[in-house]
Design a protein around this motif. Structure first.
Motif, PDB file in Angstrom:
ATOM      1  N   ILE A   4      44.201  95.220 -82.840  1.00 37.19           N
ATOM      2  CA  ILE A   4      43.474  94.341 -81.923  1.00 37.19           C
ATOM      3  C   ILE A   4      44.183  92.988 -81.923  1.00 37.19           C
ATOM      4  CG2 ILE A   4      41.264  93.158 -81.485  1.00 37.19           C
ATOM      5  CD1 ILE A   4      41.095  96.205 -81.176  1.00 37.19           C
ATOM      6  N   ILE A   5      44.373  92.428 -80.747  1.00 33.59           N
ATOM      7  CA  ILE A   5      44.939  91.082 -80.620  1.00 33.59           C
ATOM      8  C   ILE A   5      43.830  90.166 -80.118  1.00 33.59           C
ATOM      9  CG2 ILE A   5      46.719  89.653 -79.543  1.00 33.59           C
ATOM     10  CD1 ILE A   5      48.384  92.198 -79.151  1.00 33.59           C
ATOM     11  N   THR A   6      43.517  89.133 -80.890  1.00 33.31           N
ATOM     12  CA  THR A   6      42.426  88.236 -80.504  1.00 33.31           C
ATOM     13  C   THR A   6      42.822  87.395 -79.293  1.00 33.31           C
ATOM     14  OG1 THR A   6      43.128  86.417 -81.931  1.00 33.31           O
ATOM     15  CG2 THR A   6      41.638  88.082 -82.909  1.00 33.31           C
ATOM     16  N   GLU A   7      41.825  86.800 -78.671  1.00 34.44           N
ATOM     17  CA  GLU A   7      42.066  85.938 -77.508  1.00 34.44           C
ATOM     18  C   GLU A   7      42.940  84.740 -77.887  1.00 34.44           C
ATOM     19  OE1 GLU A   7      39.559  83.293 -74.275  1.00 34.44           O
ATOM     20  OE2 GLU A   7      38.532  84.904 -75.340  1.00 34.44           O
ATOM     21  N   ALA A   8      42.689  84.166 -79.061  1.00 40.01           N
ATOM     22  CA  ALA A   8      43.493  83.023 -79.517  1.00 40.01           C
ATOM     23  C   ALA A   8      44.956  83.425 -79.696  1.00 40.01           C
ATOM     24  CB  ALA A   8      42.934  82.478 -80.829  1.00 40.01           C
ATOM     25  N   ALA A   9      45.191  84.597 -80.272  1.00 43.21           N
ATOM     26  CA  ALA A   9      46.570  85.065 -80.461  1.00 43.21           C
ATOM     27  C   ALA A   9      47.226  85.368 -79.120  1.00 43.21           C
ATOM     28  CB  ALA A   9      46.587  86.302 -81.359  1.00 43.21           C
ATOM     29  N   THR A  10      46.489  85.978 -78.213  1.00 36.76           N
ATOM     30  CA  THR A  10      47.024  86.300 -76.887  1.00 36.76           C
ATOM     31  C   THR A  10      47.487  85.031 -76.171  1.00 36.76           C
ATOM     32  OG1 THR A  10      45.681  88.291 -76.650  1.00 36.76           O
ATOM     33  CG2 THR A  10      46.446  87.261 -74.621  1.00 36.76           C
ATOM     34  N   LYS A  11      46.672  83.986 -76.213  1.00 42.09           N
ATOM     35  CA  LYS A  11      47.034  82.725 -75.555  1.00 42.09           C
ATOM     36  C   LYS A  11      48.319  82.134 -76.137  1.00 42.09           C
ATOM     37  CE  LYS A  11      42.406  81.336 -74.127  1.00 42.09           C
ATOM     38  NZ  LYS A  11      41.298  80.394 -74.325  1.00 42.09           N
ATOM     39  N   LYS A  12      48.443  82.144 -77.462  1.00 39.04           N
ATOM     40  CA  LYS A  12      49.638  81.587 -78.097  1.00 39.04           C
ATOM     41  C   LYS A  12      50.869  82.446 -77.820  1.00 39.04           C
ATOM     42  CE  LYS A  12      48.239  77.848 -80.072  1.00 39.04           C
ATOM     43  NZ  LYS A  12      48.768  76.532 -79.741  1.00 39.04           N
ATOM     44  N   ILE A  13      50.711  83.766 -77.850  1.00 39.90           N
ATOM     45  CA  ILE A  13      51.833  84.656 -77.546  1.00 39.90           C
ATOM     46  C   ILE A  13      52.296  84.429 -76.115  1.00 39.90           C
ATOM     47  CG2 ILE A  13      52.516  87.065 -77.211  1.00 39.90           C
ATOM     48  CD1 ILE A  13      50.554  87.718 -79.578  1.00 39.90           C
ATOM     49  N   ASN A  14      51.356  84.374 -75.181  1.00 42.96           N
ATOM     50  CA  ASN A  14      51.696  84.161 -73.771  1.00 42.96           C
ATOM     51  C   ASN A  14      52.392  82.817 -73.565  1.00 42.96           C
ATOM     52  OD1 ASN A  14      50.624  86.637 -73.070  1.00 42.96           O
ATOM     53  ND2 ASN A  14      48.679  85.797 -72.370  1.00 42.96           N
ATOM     54  N   ALA A  15      51.928  81.780 -74.243  1.00 36.89           N
ATOM     55  CA  ALA A  15      52.536  80.460 -74.098  1.00 36.89           C
ATOM     56  C   ALA A  15      53.970  80.450 -74.619  1.00 36.89           C
ATOM     57  CB  ALA A  15      51.705  79.418 -74.851  1.00 36.89           C
ATOM     58  N   ARG A  16      54.212  81.151 -75.722  1.00 34.58           N
ATOM     59  CA  ARG A  16      55.556  81.172 -76.319  1.00 34.58           C
ATOM     60  C   ARG A  16      56.526  82.084 -75.584  1.00 34.58           C
ATOM     61  NH1 ARG A  16      56.545  80.576 -81.732  1.00 34.58           N
ATOM     62  NH2 ARG A  16      58.693  80.607 -80.987  1.00 34.58           N
ATOM     63  N   THR A  17      56.011  83.121 -74.914  1.00 39.46           N
ATOM     64  CA  THR A  17      56.895  84.106 -74.286  1.00 39.46           C
ATOM     65  C   THR A  17      56.917  84.008 -72.765  1.00 39.46           C
ATOM     66  OG1 THR A  17      55.141  85.797 -74.246  1.00 39.46           O
ATOM     67  CG2 THR A  17      56.580  85.729 -76.196  1.00 39.46           C
ATOM     68  N   ASP A  18      56.233  83.021 -72.198  1.00 37.80           N
ATOM     69  CA  ASP A  18      56.161  82.874 -70.746  1.00 37.80           C
ATOM     70  C   ASP A  18      57.567  82.812 -70.134  1.00 37.80           C
ATOM     71  OD1 ASP A  18      54.851  82.532 -68.262  1.00 37.80           O
ATOM     72  OD2 ASP A  18      55.223  80.373 -68.366  1.00 37.80           O
ATOM     73  N   GLY A  19      57.811  83.669 -69.167  1.00 37.06           N
ATOM     74  CA  GLY A  19      59.090  83.696 -68.474  1.00 37.06           C
ATOM     75  C   GLY A  19      60.162  84.496 -69.186  1.00 37.06           C
ATOM     76  N   ARG A  20      59.861  85.061 -70.327  1.00 36.79           N
ATOM     77  CA  ARG A  20      60.828  85.868 -71.079  1.00 36.79           C
ATOM     78  C   ARG A  20      60.488  87.346 -70.939  1.00 36.79           C
ATOM     79  NH1 ARG A  20      63.327  82.657 -75.342  1.00 36.79           N
ATOM     80  NH2 ARG A  20      62.244  80.688 -75.558  1.00 36.79           N
ATOM     81  N   GLU A  21      61.512  88.159 -70.915  1.00 34.88           N
ATOM     82  CA  GLU A  21      61.306  89.596 -70.922  1.00 34.88           C
ATOM     83  C   GLU A  21      61.541  90.099 -72.328  1.00 34.88           C
ATOM     84  OE1 GLU A  21      63.190  91.943 -67.934  1.00 34.88           O
ATOM     85  OE2 GLU A  21      63.019  90.342 -66.453  1.00 34.88           O
ATOM     86  N   GLY A  22      60.666  90.981 -72.795  1.00 34.37           N
ATOM     87  CA  GLY A  22      60.837  91.511 -74.135  1.00 34.37           C
ATOM     88  C   GLY A  22      59.615  92.261 -74.609  1.00 34.37           C
ATOM     89  N   TYR A  23      59.618  92.530 -75.906  1.00 30.95           N
ATOM     90  CA  TYR A  23      58.607  93.376 -76.522  1.00 30.95           C
ATOM     91  C   TYR A  23      58.074  92.697 -77.781  1.00 30.95           C
ATOM     92  CZ  TYR A  23      61.253  96.618 -73.646  1.00 30.95           C
ATOM     93  OH  TYR A  23      61.908  97.219 -72.597  1.00 30.95           O
ATOM     94  N   LEU A  24      56.776  92.827 -78.007  1.00 30.45           N
ATOM     95  CA  LEU A  24      56.150  92.285 -79.203  1.00 30.45           C
ATOM     96  C   LEU A  24      56.256  93.334 -80.308  1.00 30.45           C
ATOM     97  CD1 LEU A  24      54.619  89.757 -80.136  1.00 30.45           C
ATOM     98  CD2 LEU A  24      52.507  90.969 -79.595  1.00 30.45           C
ATOM     99  N   LYS A  25      56.754  92.904 -81.460  1.00 34.47           N
ATOM    100  CA  LYS A  25      57.029  93.844 -82.538  1.00 34.47           C
ATOM    101  C   LYS A  25      56.524  93.290 -83.865  1.00 34.47           C
ATOM    102  CE  LYS A  25      60.991  96.385 -84.400  1.00 34.47           C
ATOM    103  NZ  LYS A  25      62.417  96.685 -84.196  1.00 34.47           N
TER     104      LYS A  25
END
Length: 110
Positions: A4-25
């Motif tokens: 499960i990815i929390t809403e807080a984690a989702t927001k931070k991941i999206n902010a850091r990866t915005d405009g980048r192509e890739g995979y979360l690992k």
């Protein structure tokens, strides 16, 4: 396995990866730890997957793990973000797998 990815984690991941192509690992990183059983779980954003990566569907996005390292993870886990420590956390009902994870952005090596 359930992640499960929390809403807080989702927001931070999206902010850091915005405009980048890739995979979360979720990477079981053993560099500098001595041997393969002495490692730490890290959160990586990678441009390409390895042949031995497996996919885990989550409530937010697909997360990848190395098949050979799945033994180091718990059956149920949550990726969260702590505003207090300004770090990602990987938590299971049994334990805190890593309470101070950074999101490491890996670049493509040509």
């Amino acid at each position: 396995m359930e992640i499960i990815i929390t809403e807080a984690a989702t927001k931070k991941i999206n902010a850091r990866t915005d405009g980048r192509e890739g995979y979360l690992k979720l990477k079981y990183d053993t560099d500098g730890c001595g041997c393969a059983v002495n490692g730490i779980v890290a959160l990586w954003f990678v441009p390409e997957l390895d042949d031995n990566d497996i996919s885990i569907e989550t409530n937010d996005r697909t997360v990848y793990l190395e098949k050979s390292k799945i033994i180091f993870f718990d059956e149920q886990m949550k990726i969260d973000f702590s505003e207090v420590t300004n770090c990602f956390q990987l938590i299971s009902p049994q334990q805190m797998l890593n309470g101070h994870m950074s999101l490491i952005i890996k670049k493509k090596i040509d």
